[in-house]
Design a protein around this motif. Structure first.
Motif, short mmCIF file in Angstrom:
data_model
loop_
_atom_site.label_atom_id
_atom_site.label_comp_id
_atom_site.label_asym_id
_atom_site.label_seq_id
_atom_site.Cartn_x
_atom_site.Cartn_y
_atom_site.Cartn_z
N GLU A 257 12.71 102.73 15.73
CA GLU A 257 13.42 102.16 14.58
C GLU A 257 14.18 103.24 13.82
OE1 GLU A 257 13.92 99.04 13.70
OE2 GLU A 257 12.83 98.45 15.49
N HIS B 87 18.42 98.54 14.33
CA HIS B 87 19.24 97.42 14.78
C HIS B 87 19.48 96.41 13.68
CE1 HIS B 87 15.30 95.56 15.30
NE2 HIS B 87 15.92 94.40 15.32
N GLY C 27 18.81 93.21 11.12
CA GLY C 27 18.16 91.92 11.31
C GLY C 27 18.87 91.03 12.31
N ARG C 28 19.93 91.52 12.97
CA ARG C 28 20.69 90.68 13.90
C ARG C 28 20.10 90.72 15.30
NH1 ARG C 28 26.79 92.42 13.03
NH2 ARG C 28 26.68 91.98 15.24
N THR C 29 20.06 89.57 15.94
CA THR C 29 19.60 89.49 17.32
C THR C 29 20.82 89.47 18.25
OG1 THR C 29 19.63 87.08 17.37
CG2 THR C 29 17.57 88.14 16.63
N MET C 30 20.57 89.56 19.54
CA MET C 30 21.66 89.50 20.52
C MET C 30 22.36 88.16 20.45
SD MET C 30 22.98 91.52 22.60
CE MET C 30 24.54 91.19 23.34
N GLN C 31 21.61 87.09 20.18
CA GLN C 31 22.21 85.77 20.08
C GLN C 31 23.15 85.69 18.88
OE1 GLN C 31 19.37 82.59 19.91
NE2 GLN C 31 20.89 81.05 20.45
N ASP C 32 22.77 86.32 17.77
CA ASP C 32 23.65 86.34 16.60
C ASP C 32 24.96 87.07 16.91
OD1 ASP C 32 21.69 85.03 15.16
OD2 ASP C 32 20.84 86.89 14.34
N TRP D 77 26.34 87.37 19.85
CA TRP D 77 27.09 86.52 20.77
C TRP D 77 27.82 85.40 20.01
CZ3 TRP D 77 28.62 86.30 25.71
CH2 TRP D 77 29.06 85.08 26.20
#
Length: 144
Positions: free
Chosen positions: A26, A31, A33-38, A40
């Motif tokens: 970390e 990274h 709070g965003r995920t890979m889906q966000d 995309w």
């Protein structure tokens, strides 16, 4: 004499190796709070459906288009025939004929036959090779 600089060098290498293992993931690569889906969905636009991005792409393509003229419409069939695949042009393109040059030979006047009959001089043409030869697919057929 050599051990005077080798020991501090080994100590520095050991400290650097241990310091590299002491960091956390970390801390090294945050990274958020965003995920890979966000990510995309943001790139696709419009909450993931992609309608905005698709609309922008269509608008960009439309700005590059030009209308067809009557000359373009009339020339289209002939232009398309050049690219149409037929059995004949497939064979000619895959297996082109190799060059078989014609040789011209002059036959001098002579006597021929059992009764010596005079034959006037003449020229004749015949191919260099007895048979027609074809190149293999991909084989180079032009001059080097």
């Amino acid at each position: 004499m050599h051990s005077n600089w080798i020991k501090p060098l080994l100590l520095a290498a050991a400290v650097a190796a241990l310091a590299g293992c002491a960091t956390s993931k970390e801390e090294l690569m945050p990274h958020g709070g965003r995920t890979m889906q966000d990510i995309w969905h943001q790139a696709a636009g419009d909450g993931g459906s992609g309608q905005v991005a698709r609309r922008q792409l269509l608008d960009a393509r439309q700005s590059l288009r030009r209308p067809l003229t009557d000359a373009d419409v009339q020339a289209a069939p002939a232009e398309q025939m050049r690219y149409t695949r037929t059995a004949a042009n497939e064979i000619h393109h895959q297996f082109p004929r190799l060059l078989n040059p014609d040789l011209v030979m002059y036959v001098y006047p002579h006597l021929a036959g059992t009764d010596p009959v005079p034959v006037p001089g003449y020229s004749t043409v015949f191919p260099l090779y007895q048979r027609v030869q074809y190149a293999m697919p991909g084989e180079r057929t032009e001059a080097y």
